[in-house]
Design a protein around this motif. Structure first.
Motif, PDB file in Angstrom:
ATOM      1  N   VAL A   1     -12.427   9.219  16.310  1.00 56.08           N
ATOM      2  CA  VAL A   1     -11.303   9.023  15.402  1.00 56.08           C
ATOM      3  C   VAL A   1     -10.605  10.375  15.283  1.00 56.08           C
ATOM      4  O   VAL A   1     -11.238  11.386  14.948  1.00 56.08           O
ATOM      5  CB  VAL A   1     -11.759   8.523  14.023  1.00 56.08           C
ATOM      6  CG1 VAL A   1     -10.572   8.474  13.059  1.00 56.08           C
ATOM      7  CG2 VAL A   1     -12.391   7.140  14.149  1.00 56.08           C
ATOM      8  N   ARG A   2      -9.314  10.393  15.567  1.00 54.78           N
ATOM      9  CA  ARG A   2      -8.542  11.626  15.530  1.00 54.78           C
ATOM     10  C   ARG A   2      -7.422  11.507  14.500  1.00 54.78           C
ATOM     11  O   ARG A   2      -6.887  10.411  14.266  1.00 54.78           O
ATOM     12  CB  ARG A   2      -7.948  11.945  16.911  1.00 54.78           C
ATOM     13  CG  ARG A   2      -8.998  12.083  18.012  1.00 54.78           C
ATOM     14  CD  ARG A   2      -8.345  12.218  19.385  1.00 54.78           C
ATOM     15  NE  ARG A   2      -9.319  12.140  20.467  1.00 54.78           N
ATOM     16  CZ  ARG A   2      -9.885  13.185  21.054  1.00 54.78           C
ATOM     17  NH1 ARG A   2      -9.550  14.408  20.674  1.00 54.78           N
ATOM     18  NH2 ARG A   2     -10.761  13.023  22.021  1.00 54.78           N
ATOM     19  N   LEU A   3      -7.069  12.650  13.918  1.00 52.96           N
ATOM     20  CA  LEU A   3      -5.977  12.711  12.942  1.00 52.96           C
ATOM     21  C   LEU A   3      -4.800  13.436  13.568  1.00 52.96           C
ATOM     22  O   LEU A   3      -4.935  14.551  14.083  1.00 52.96           O
ATOM     23  CB  LEU A   3      -6.433  13.435  11.675  1.00 52.96           C
ATOM     24  CG  LEU A   3      -5.380  13.596  10.569  1.00 52.96           C
ATOM     25  CD1 LEU A   3      -4.916  12.239  10.054  1.00 52.96           C
ATOM     26  CD2 LEU A   3      -5.932  14.447   9.429  1.00 52.96           C
ATOM     27  N   TYR A   4      -3.621  12.794  13.533  1.00 49.01           N
ATOM     28  CA  TYR A   4      -2.412  13.358  14.111  1.00 49.01           C
ATOM     29  C   TYR A   4      -1.304  13.386  13.063  1.00 49.01           C
ATOM     30  O   TYR A   4      -1.260  12.516  12.181  1.00 49.01           O
ATOM     31  CB  TYR A   4      -1.901  12.501  15.273  1.00 49.01           C
ATOM     32  CG  TYR A   4      -2.799  12.411  16.469  1.00 49.01           C
ATOM     33  CD1 TYR A   4      -2.699  13.320  17.514  1.00 49.01           C
ATOM     34  CD2 TYR A   4      -3.735  11.386  16.582  1.00 49.01           C
ATOM     35  CE1 TYR A   4      -3.513  13.221  18.635  1.00 49.01           C
ATOM     36  CE2 TYR A   4      -4.555  11.276  17.692  1.00 49.01           C
ATOM     37  CZ  TYR A   4      -4.435  12.203  18.721  1.00 49.01           C
ATOM     38  OH  TYR A   4      -5.235  12.098  19.826  1.00 49.01           O
TER      39      TYR A   4
ATOM     40  N   VAL B   1      -5.091  17.193  14.594  1.00 52.50           N
ATOM     41  CA  VAL B   1      -5.426  18.197  13.571  1.00 52.50           C
ATOM     42  C   VAL B   1      -6.802  17.923  12.988  1.00 52.50           C
ATOM     43  O   VAL B   1      -7.215  18.569  12.020  1.00 52.50           O
ATOM     44  CB  VAL B   1      -4.357  18.218  12.462  1.00 52.50           C
ATOM     45  CG1 VAL B   1      -3.022  18.709  13.004  1.00 52.50           C
ATOM     46  CG2 VAL B   1      -4.188  16.848  11.815  1.00 52.50           C
ATOM     47  N   GLY B   2      -7.510  16.960  13.565  1.00 48.48           N
ATOM     48  CA  GLY B   2      -8.862  16.649  13.111  1.00 48.48           C
ATOM     49  C   GLY B   2      -9.496  15.629  14.028  1.00 48.48           C
ATOM     50  O   GLY B   2      -8.816  14.809  14.637  1.00 48.48           O
ATOM     51  N   ILE B   3     -10.827  15.681  14.144  1.00 51.78           N
ATOM     52  CA  ILE B   3     -11.547  14.740  15.015  1.00 51.78           C
ATOM     53  C   ILE B   3     -12.957  14.538  14.483  1.00 51.78           C
ATOM     54  O   ILE B   3     -13.601  15.485  14.005  1.00 51.78           O
ATOM     55  CB  ILE B   3     -11.601  15.252  16.481  1.00 51.78           C
ATOM     56  CG1 ILE B   3     -12.342  14.251  17.364  1.00 51.78           C
ATOM     57  CG2 ILE B   3     -12.239  16.619  16.563  1.00 51.78           C
ATOM     58  CD1 ILE B   3     -12.305  14.592  18.847  1.00 51.78           C
ATOM     59  N   GLU B   4     -13.443  13.288  14.537  1.00 53.21           N
ATOM     60  CA  GLU B   4     -14.820  12.952  14.223  1.00 53.21           C
ATOM     61  C   GLU B   4     -15.285  11.904  15.230  1.00 53.21           C
ATOM     62  O   GLU B   4     -14.507  11.034  15.655  1.00 53.21           O
ATOM     63  CB  GLU B   4     -14.962  12.396  12.797  1.00 53.21           C
ATOM     64  CG  GLU B   4     -14.740  13.421  11.707  1.00 53.21           C
ATOM     65  CD  GLU B   4     -15.852  14.471  11.641  1.00 53.21           C
ATOM     66  OE1 GLU B   4     -16.974  14.163  12.091  1.00 53.21           O
ATOM     67  OE2 GLU B   4     -15.587  15.579  11.133  1.00 53.21           O
ATOM     68  N   TYR B   5     -16.567  11.977  15.600  1.00 50.93           N
ATOM     69  CA  TYR B   5     -17.102  11.062  16.597  1.00 50.93           C
ATOM     70  C   TYR B   5     -17.669   9.810  15.937  1.00 50.93           C
ATOM     71  O   TYR B   5     -18.284   9.878  14.875  1.00 50.93           O
ATOM     72  CB  TYR B   5     -18.188  11.751  17.437  1.00 50.93           C
ATOM     73  CG  TYR B   5     -17.639  12.891  18.251  1.00 50.93           C
ATOM     74  CD1 TYR B   5     -17.058  12.643  19.493  1.00 50.93           C
ATOM     75  CD2 TYR B   5     -17.677  14.200  17.778  1.00 50.93           C
ATOM     76  CE1 TYR B   5     -16.534  13.689  20.247  1.00 50.93           C
ATOM     77  CE2 TYR B   5     -17.150  15.242  18.516  1.00 50.93           C
ATOM     78  CZ  TYR B   5     -16.586  14.984  19.752  1.00 50.93           C
ATOM     79  OH  TYR B   5     -16.058  16.011  20.485  1.00 50.93           O
TER      80      TYR B   5
ATOM     81  N   PHE C   1      -4.434   8.290  11.306  1.00 50.74           N
ATOM     82  CA  PHE C   1      -5.737   8.270  11.959  1.00 50.74           C
ATOM     83  C   PHE C   1      -5.665   7.296  13.133  1.00 50.74           C
ATOM     84  O   PHE C   1      -5.091   6.204  13.017  1.00 50.74           O
ATOM     85  CB  PHE C   1      -6.829   7.797  10.988  1.00 50.74           C
ATOM     86  CG  PHE C   1      -7.162   8.783   9.905  1.00 50.74           C
ATOM     87  CD1 PHE C   1      -7.884   9.928  10.191  1.00 50.74           C
ATOM     88  CD2 PHE C   1      -6.770   8.541   8.595  1.00 50.74           C
ATOM     89  CE1 PHE C   1      -8.204  10.832   9.184  1.00 50.74           C
ATOM     90  CE2 PHE C   1      -7.078   9.432   7.588  1.00 50.74           C
ATOM     91  CZ  PHE C   1      -7.798  10.586   7.883  1.00 50.74           C
ATOM     92  N   LYS C   2      -6.275   7.678  14.265  1.00 51.76           N
ATOM     93  CA  LYS C   2      -6.314   6.794  15.431  1.00 51.76           C
ATOM     94  C   LYS C   2      -7.740   6.743  15.975  1.00 51.76           C
ATOM     95  O   LYS C   2      -8.372   7.785  16.170  1.00 51.76           O
ATOM     96  CB  LYS C   2      -5.377   7.291  16.544  1.00 51.76           C
ATOM     97  CG  LYS C   2      -3.903   7.257  16.183  1.00 51.76           C
ATOM     98  CD  LYS C   2      -3.038   7.690  17.363  1.00 51.76           C
ATOM     99  CE  LYS C   2      -1.554   7.663  17.002  1.00 51.76           C
ATOM    100  NZ  LYS C   2      -0.693   8.034  18.162  1.00 51.76           N
ATOM    101  N   PHE C   3      -8.233   5.512  16.217  1.00 51.50           N
ATOM    102  CA  PHE C   3      -9.512   5.345  16.894  1.00 51.50           C
ATOM    103  C   PHE C   3      -9.255   5.202  18.387  1.00 51.50           C
ATOM    104  O   PHE C   3      -8.605   4.258  18.828  1.00 51.50           O
ATOM    105  CB  PHE C   3     -10.268   4.121  16.378  1.00 51.50           C
ATOM    106  CG  PHE C   3     -11.454   3.756  17.235  1.00 51.50           C
ATOM    107  CD1 PHE C   3     -12.429   4.702  17.560  1.00 51.50           C
ATOM    108  CD2 PHE C   3     -11.600   2.463  17.736  1.00 51.50           C
ATOM    109  CE1 PHE C   3     -13.510   4.372  18.361  1.00 51.50           C
ATOM    110  CE2 PHE C   3     -12.675   2.126  18.533  1.00 51.50           C
ATOM    111  CZ  PHE C   3     -13.634   3.089  18.846  1.00 51.50           C
ATOM    112  N   GLU C   4      -9.761   6.161  19.185  1.00 54.24           N
ATOM    113  CA  GLU C   4      -9.573   6.170  20.635  1.00 54.24           C
ATOM    114  C   GLU C   4     -10.904   5.849  21.298  1.00 54.24           C
ATOM    115  O   GLU C   4     -11.856   6.621  21.209  1.00 54.24           O
ATOM    116  CB  GLU C   4      -9.034   7.526  21.089  1.00 54.24           C
ATOM    117  CG  GLU C   4      -7.683   7.855  20.455  1.00 54.24           C
ATOM    118  CD  GLU C   4      -7.166   9.242  20.811  1.00 54.24           C
ATOM    119  OE1 GLU C   4      -7.878   9.968  21.539  1.00 54.24           O
ATOM    120  OE2 GLU C   4      -6.063   9.605  20.366  1.00 54.24           O
TER     121      GLU C   4
END
Length: 415
Positions: free
Chosen positions: A352-355, A363-367, A392-395
């Motif tokens: 999950v990344r924050l853009y 500007v942020g990432i969590e697994y 927030f985006k789940f990739e």
């Protein structure tokens, strides 16, 4: 392995399923400008010409085949698609002369070309197979995935096999792979000897059965080892990963390996493949993982012997369309910490990344990690100090496909 030999082998394998049944087939050849690129010092268009000639020279008599090409007449023309030979009895000399006369020039409208070929075969009325040979990605703003879904839905029994010739990047293979999978066909990468071997194993069709021997000499059926398959999870959303455990008290590998293949119900070409090996330290067999296709439906996982002649065990798998969403506050203060949850069935992996809204730099990432209670563990993000609109985006792995988005306002809304 010589790339020319590899491509010839792949063409024969991809065409095998079509020539074994009484349907018509159409070959679609990429003649775009990129085919002047070289592989092992020889232009790709020359390798493709030789491969096609070898293929049609061995084409069974009485089986229909035709030829479509694109990008061979004009530059920057997405409509440059032409039926060079309608599907009919094979004329190897004529087809050879036609492909020798092609001069790569233009763009890569591969999706429109496949649809053109399908329509030429009357795919909504009759069984039809298209074999696409392309060295690049779609350049004419059509979606190969959407096309594959459309052709599968409207066709009586339509299949597209796609050969990515010298297409080495995973991202470039994505659309080609999706087009094949969505029609129940096979994507094959002609890149190197190792990948070629695996592709041939996945695509190879069973040989024609031998004539039945006289009753008095009929051999006894082989005594096959008993085995069971356990799939975790047994119902999974499309694009997710499954784990397959193989249990048997007997040797199922023949001193080497067995095979696991994933089939869509009603199709006879495997969508995915994995090997099964002994676990020499712990005993038994090592668990295998497979990532399911990006198409929903009923599938079957089969355990095959080393020579792929016998099915030792099989288990059903349902691939579903499921809601995947992110849960988080709609607004929070700059620099504060917020909790983000992934709400989805088990089996997904990724980040999950924050853009910034409309931005591309994270500007942020969590697994994403699985949790025994809530499917996925909560993730904590420290928000930026700069107020504004973010998302927030789940990739998902392995292709970083965005499966869920959630906006968040950091600080007060901008005037």
């Amino acid at each position: 392995m010589n790339k020319k030999i590899a491509l010839v082998s792949l063409l024969v394998c991809a065409a095998a399923s079509s020539v074994q049944a009484e349907e018509r087939s159409m070959l679609v050849l990429d003649a775009s400008g990129s085919m002047w690129g070289q592989v092992d010092g020889k232009p790709k268009i020359d390798i493709a010409r030789d491969a096609l000639k070898t293929l049609v020279a061995a084409w069974p008599e009485g089986r229909s085949v035709g030829l479509v090409a694109y990008g061979h007449r004009h530059k920057d023309d997405c409509a440059d698609i032409e039926t060079l030979l309608p599907a009919g009895a094979v004329d190897a000399a004529k087809m050879g002369a036609i492909v020798d006369g092609l001069t790569p020039k233009g763009k890569t409208p591969l999706s429109a070309a496949v649809k053109h070929a399908a329509e030429a075969l009357k795919y909504t009325e009759e069984k039809a197979t298209v074999v696409l040979i392309s060295d690049g990605v779609e350049t004419c703003n059509l979606d190969p995935c959407a096309l594959g879904t459309e052709l599968e839905k409207l066709g009586v029994d339509f299949t597209a096999h796609v050969i990515g010739f010298d297409v080495n990047k995973v991202e470039d293979q994505k659309g080609l792979r999706c087009l094949a999978e969505n029609t129940g066909g096979k994507f094959i990468s002609a890149a190197n000897a190792g990948e070629l071997k695996t592709a041939l194993e996945q695509t190879a069709q069973a040989p024609e059965p031998e004539p039945a021997p006289p009753p008095e000499t009929k051999p006894e059926p082989p005594v096959l080892p008993k085995a069971t398959l356990t799939i975790t999870p047994a119902e999974v959303i499309k694009g997710a990963e499954i784990t397959i455990n193989v249990e048997s008290a007997e040797d199922i590998t023949g001193g080497g390996h067995a095979h696991l293949e994933l089939f869509k119900v009603g199709k006879n070409v495997a969508a995915e493949h994995q090997y099964v090996y002994e676990d020499k330290k712990a005993g038994g067999y090592k668990p295998a993982t497979l990532r399911v296709p990006s198409v929903a439906g009923d599938f079957t996982v089969k355990l095959l012997t080393r020579d792929k002649k016998h099915v030792l065990a099989e288990a059903p798998l349902k691939v579903i369309e499921a809601e995947v969403k992110l849960l988080a506050p709609a607004q929070a203060a700059p620099g504060s910490k917020v909790e983000v949850k992934l709400d989805a069935p088990l089996g997904l992996k990724g980040e999950v990344r924050l853009y910034p809204q409309n931005g591309t730099k994270q500007v942020g990432i969590e697994y994403v990690r699985e949790d025994a209670i809530e499917n996925y563990k909560s993730m904590k993000f420290t928000l930026p100090e700069v107020a504004g609109a973010y998302v927030f985006k789940f990739e998902a792995k392995p292709d970083k496909k965005v499966m869920a988005e959630l906006p968040i306002q950091v600080g007060g809304a901008q005037p």
